[in-house]
Scaffold this active site. Sequence first.
Site, PDB file in Angstrom:
ATOM      1  N   GLY A   1      66.592  29.287 122.511  1.00 16.99           N
ATOM      2  CA  GLY A   1      65.748  28.150 123.144  1.00 16.99           C
ATOM      3  C   GLY A   1      66.308  26.759 122.474  1.00 16.99           C
TER       4      GLY A   1
ATOM      5  CG  HIS B   1      65.369  20.230 116.509  1.00 18.07           C
ATOM      6  ND1 HIS B   1      66.600  20.122 117.002  1.00 18.07           N
ATOM      7  CD2 HIS B   1      64.474  20.588 117.323  1.00 18.07           C
ATOM      8  CE1 HIS B   1      66.420  20.867 118.057  1.00 18.07           C
ATOM      9  NE2 HIS B   1      65.193  21.281 118.122  1.00 18.07           N
TER      10      HIS B   1
ATOM     11  CG  HIS C   1      60.273  22.958 117.188  1.00 17.21           C
ATOM     12  ND1 HIS C   1      59.972  22.280 118.469  1.00 17.21           N
ATOM     13  CD2 HIS C   1      61.449  23.337 117.149  1.00 17.21           C
ATOM     14  CE1 HIS C   1      60.979  22.322 119.173  1.00 17.21           C
ATOM     15  NE2 HIS C   1      62.114  22.756 118.444  1.00 17.21           N
TER      16      HIS C   1
HETATM   17  P1  AMP Z   1      64.860  22.793 121.056  1.00 18.44           P
HETATM   18  O1  AMP Z   1      64.400  23.358 122.250  1.00 18.44           O
HETATM   19  O2  AMP Z   1      64.460  23.794 119.882  1.00 18.44           O
HETATM   20  O3  AMP Z   1      66.274  22.171 120.976  1.00 18.44           O
HETATM   21  O4  AMP Z   1      63.687  21.367 120.929  1.00 18.44           O
HETATM   22  C1  AMP Z   1      64.005  20.045 121.567  1.00 18.44           C
HETATM   23  C2  AMP Z   1      62.552  19.617 121.405  1.00 18.44           C
HETATM   24  O5  AMP Z   1      62.980  18.376 121.753  1.00 18.44           O
HETATM   25  C3  AMP Z   1      61.866  20.190 122.695  1.00 18.44           C
HETATM   26  O6  AMP Z   1      60.566  20.774 122.024  1.00 18.44           O
HETATM   27  C4  AMP Z   1      61.798  18.947 123.710  1.00 18.44           C
HETATM   28  O7  AMP Z   1      60.424  18.915 124.261  1.00 18.44           O
HETATM   29  C5  AMP Z   1      61.854  17.861 122.623  1.00 18.44           C
HETATM   30  N1  AMP Z   1      62.386  16.491 123.313  1.00 18.44           N
HETATM   31  C6  AMP Z   1      63.291  16.298 124.249  1.00 18.44           C
HETATM   32  N2  AMP Z   1      63.303  15.293 124.457  1.00 18.44           N
HETATM   33  C7  AMP Z   1      62.530  14.398 123.460  1.00 18.44           C
HETATM   34  C8  AMP Z   1      62.188  12.947 123.373  1.00 18.44           C
HETATM   35  N3  AMP Z   1      62.890  12.082 123.909  1.00 18.44           N
HETATM   36  N4  AMP Z   1      61.161  12.601 122.659  1.00 18.44           N
HETATM   37  C9  AMP Z   1      60.607  13.755 121.832  1.00 18.44           C
HETATM   38  N5  AMP Z   1      61.062  15.176 122.057  1.00 18.44           N
HETATM   39  C10 AMP Z   1      61.868  15.345 122.758  1.00 18.44           C
END
Ligand code: AMP
Length: 117
Positions: free
Chosen positions: A96, A103, A105
């Site tokens: 995912g 990052h 979560h």
């Molecule tokens: P992943 O899927 O683990 O790579 O997590 C990426 C996360 O970034 C997802 O949960 C998205 O909802 C979040 N995301 C994408 N664009 C933004 C944004 N502009 N500001 C805050 N979160 C974001």
Amino acid sequence: MAGEPQDDCLFCKIVAGQVPATIVRETKTTVAFRDINPQAPTHILVIPRAHHRDAAALAAADPALAADVLRETQAVADEEKLDSYRIVFNTGSGAGQTVWHAHAHVLGGRGLQWPPG
Ligand code: AMP
Ligand code: ZN
């Protein structure tokens, strides 16, 4: 190059202030902001300011910075008054990962199932 800002990286742009985000904490080495598509009442992303493609690359290139990110997840959980929470590092598209800047979560504020999906 590892650690250098990438022009095409969304999270590098958030670090640089070029893309808006709801920032909840900042340190010299990290930024924490609310996920735009929250999956729990508290859903905050903690990122290193420096660009590394995923958690494994971050830990290999800069273990102290990886520790900074982990320490910040605890600070975020404290500020959000979370007793229980989950830290997730999606690593690879099959798990995912969609943003290729490491990052964590931080998810909490509701019951979290185990095993995860
Ligand atoms: P992943 O899927 O683990 O790579 O997590 C990426 C996360 O970034 C997802 O949960 C998205 O909802 C979040 N995301 C994408 N664009 C933004 C944004 N502009 N500001 C805050 N979160 C974001
Ligand atoms: Zn980046």
